[in-house]
Design a protein around this motif. Structure first.
Motif, PDB file in Angstrom:
ATOM      1  N   THR A  44       0.806  -1.224   0.000  1.00  0.00           N
ATOM      2  CA  THR A  44       0.000   0.000   0.000  1.00  0.00           C
ATOM      3  C   THR A  44       0.837   1.270   0.000  1.00  0.00           C
ATOM      4  OG1 THR A  44      -0.094   0.149   2.417  1.00  0.00           O
ATOM      5  CG2 THR A  44      -1.804  -1.183   1.323  1.00  0.00           C
ATOM      6  N   GLY A  45       2.115   1.173   0.411  1.00  0.00           N
ATOM      7  CA  GLY A  45       2.968   2.346   0.522  1.00  0.00           C
ATOM      8  C   GLY A  45       2.699   3.159   1.777  1.00  0.00           C
ATOM      9  N   GLN A  46       1.812   2.668   2.638  1.00  0.00           N
ATOM     10  CA  GLN A  46       1.446   3.385   3.856  1.00  0.00           C
ATOM     11  C   GLN A  46       2.478   3.148   4.957  1.00  0.00           C
ATOM     12  OE1 GLN A  46      -1.330   5.447   4.228  1.00  0.00           O
ATOM     13  NE2 GLN A  46      -1.449   5.162   2.022  1.00  0.00           N
ATOM     14  N   ILE A  47       2.778   4.195   5.726  1.00  0.00           N
ATOM     15  CA  ILE A  47       3.659   4.076   6.878  1.00  0.00           C
ATOM     16  C   ILE A  47       2.889   3.368   7.992  1.00  0.00           C
ATOM     17  CG2 ILE A  47       4.910   5.361   8.668  1.00  0.00           C
ATOM     18  CD1 ILE A  47       5.467   7.508   6.564  1.00  0.00           C
ATOM     19  N   ILE A  48       3.559   2.442   8.692  1.00  0.00           N
ATOM     20  CA  ILE A  48       2.951   1.691   9.782  1.00  0.00           C
ATOM     21  C   ILE A  48       3.077   2.521  11.062  1.00  0.00           C
ATOM     22  CG2 ILE A  48       3.014  -0.457  11.104  1.00  0.00           C
ATOM     23  CD1 ILE A  48       2.327  -0.808   8.102  1.00  0.00           C
ATOM     24  N   TYR A  49       1.925   2.972  11.591  1.00  0.00           N
ATOM     25  CA  TYR A  49       1.915   3.787  12.805  1.00  0.00           C
ATOM     26  C   TYR A  49       1.442   3.010  14.029  1.00  0.00           C
ATOM     27  CZ  TYR A  49       2.505   7.972   9.949  1.00  0.00           C
ATOM     28  OH  TYR A  49       3.000   8.932   9.091  1.00  0.00           O
ATOM     29  N   SER A  50       0.739   1.879  13.835  1.00  0.00           N
ATOM     30  CA  SER A  50       0.201   1.137  14.968  1.00  0.00           C
ATOM     31  C   SER A  50       0.382  -0.358  14.741  1.00  0.00           C
ATOM     32  CB  SER A  50      -1.286   1.467  15.157  1.00  0.00           C
ATOM     33  OG  SER A  50      -2.021   1.076  14.010  1.00  0.00           O
ATOM     34  N   GLY A  51       0.168  -1.118  15.803  1.00  0.00           N
ATOM     35  CA  GLY A  51       0.337  -2.561  15.730  1.00  0.00           C
ATOM     36  C   GLY A  51       1.707  -2.969  16.223  1.00  0.00           C
ATOM     37  N   PRO A  52       1.929  -4.270  16.359  1.00  0.00           N
ATOM     38  CA  PRO A  52       3.203  -4.751  16.921  1.00  0.00           C
ATOM     39  C   PRO A  52       4.425  -4.349  16.099  1.00  0.00           C
ATOM     40  CG  PRO A  52       1.875  -6.583  16.092  1.00  0.00           C
ATOM     41  CD  PRO A  52       1.022  -5.359  16.030  1.00  0.00           C
ATOM     42  N   GLU A  53       4.262  -4.246  14.781  1.00  0.00           N
ATOM     43  CA  GLU A  53       5.399  -3.869  13.937  1.00  0.00           C
ATOM     44  C   GLU A  53       5.859  -2.443  14.202  1.00  0.00           C
ATOM     45  OE1 GLU A  53       2.461  -4.910  12.664  1.00  0.00           O
ATOM     46  OE2 GLU A  53       2.857  -6.859  11.752  1.00  0.00           O
ATOM     47  N   SER A  54       4.938  -1.571  14.612  1.00  0.00           N
ATOM     48  CA  SER A  54       5.263  -0.156  14.812  1.00  0.00           C
ATOM     49  C   SER A  54       6.169   0.080  16.009  1.00  0.00           C
ATOM     50  CB  SER A  54       3.984   0.659  14.976  1.00  0.00           C
ATOM     51  OG  SER A  54       3.343   0.340  16.195  1.00  0.00           O
ATOM     52  N   THR A  55       6.309  -0.904  16.876  1.00  0.00           N
ATOM     53  CA  THR A  55       7.140  -0.735  18.071  1.00  0.00           C
ATOM     54  C   THR A  55       8.528  -1.358  17.916  1.00  0.00           C
ATOM     55  OG1 THR A  55       6.261  -2.749  19.081  1.00  0.00           O
ATOM     56  CG2 THR A  55       5.109  -0.693  19.570  1.00  0.00           C
ATOM     57  N   ALA A  56       8.843  -1.825  16.717  1.00  0.00           N
ATOM     58  CA  ALA A  56      10.146  -2.443  16.479  1.00  0.00           C
ATOM     59  C   ALA A  56      11.264  -1.425  16.654  1.00  0.00           C
ATOM     60  CB  ALA A  56      10.206  -3.035  15.064  1.00  0.00           C
ATOM     61  N   LYS A  57      12.380  -1.866  17.181  1.00  0.00           N
ATOM     62  CA  LYS A  57      13.558  -1.026  17.312  1.00  0.00           C
ATOM     63  C   LYS A  57      14.482  -1.334  16.139  1.00  0.00           C
ATOM     64  CE  LYS A  57      13.332  -0.662  22.266  1.00  0.00           C
ATOM     65  NZ  LYS A  57      13.271   0.703  22.629  1.00  0.00           N
ATOM     66  N   VAL A  58      15.115  -0.292  15.627  1.00  0.00           N
ATOM     67  CA  VAL A  58      15.958  -0.431  14.441  1.00  0.00           C
ATOM     68  C   VAL A  58      17.369   0.029  14.780  1.00  0.00           C
ATOM     69  CG1 VAL A  58      16.337   0.360  12.077  1.00  0.00           C
ATOM     70  CG2 VAL A  58      14.016   0.002  12.917  1.00  0.00           C
ATOM     71  N   GLU A  59      18.346  -0.779  14.381  1.00  0.00           N
ATOM     72  CA  GLU A  59      19.747  -0.396  14.503  1.00  0.00           C
ATOM     73  C   GLU A  59      20.308  -0.369  13.089  1.00  0.00           C
ATOM     74  OE1 GLU A  59      23.858  -2.317  16.091  1.00  0.00           O
ATOM     75  OE2 GLU A  59      22.134  -2.466  17.423  1.00  0.00           O
ATOM     76  N   VAL A  60      20.910   0.742  12.713  1.00  0.00           N
ATOM     77  CA  VAL A  60      21.439   0.891  11.360  1.00  0.00           C
ATOM     78  C   VAL A  60      22.959   0.829  11.427  1.00  0.00           C
ATOM     79  CG1 VAL A  60      21.601   2.403   9.347  1.00  0.00           C
ATOM     80  CG2 VAL A  60      19.467   2.301  10.669  1.00  0.00           C
TER      81      VAL A  60
END
Length: 74
Positions: free
Chosen positions: A52-68
């Motif tokens: 969909t191209g939509q940014i994920i703002y809610s749900g379990p995926e939205s709380t993921a931590k990212v290390e780059v």
């Protein structure tokens, strides 16, 4: 399936997600130095639904931590 007169539905749809940088990296980038967005702003990353191209703002995926970790190729 019915249980106590209530229909239960279970989603089996797999999500396809990707990370997207919302702003550009401010050059120059030096080994061991912090990375910033353009004009010194924090680098912004969003989790995006590939279909969909939509940014994920809610749900379990939205709380993921990212290390780059970046590796520069010469």
């Amino acid at each position: 399936m019915k249980q106590n007169g209530v229909k239960e539905m279970h989603s089996t749809v797999a999500k396809s997600l990707k990370l997207r940088f919302l702003n550009n990296i401010s050059p120059p980038v030096f080994t061991g130095a912090g990375i910033e967005g353009e004009e010194g702003f924090p680098l912004q990353v969003a989790l995006v639904d590939c279909f969909t191209g939509q940014i994920i703002y809610s749900g379990p995926e939205s709380t993921a931590k990212v290390e780059v970790n970046m590796t520069l190729q010469t």
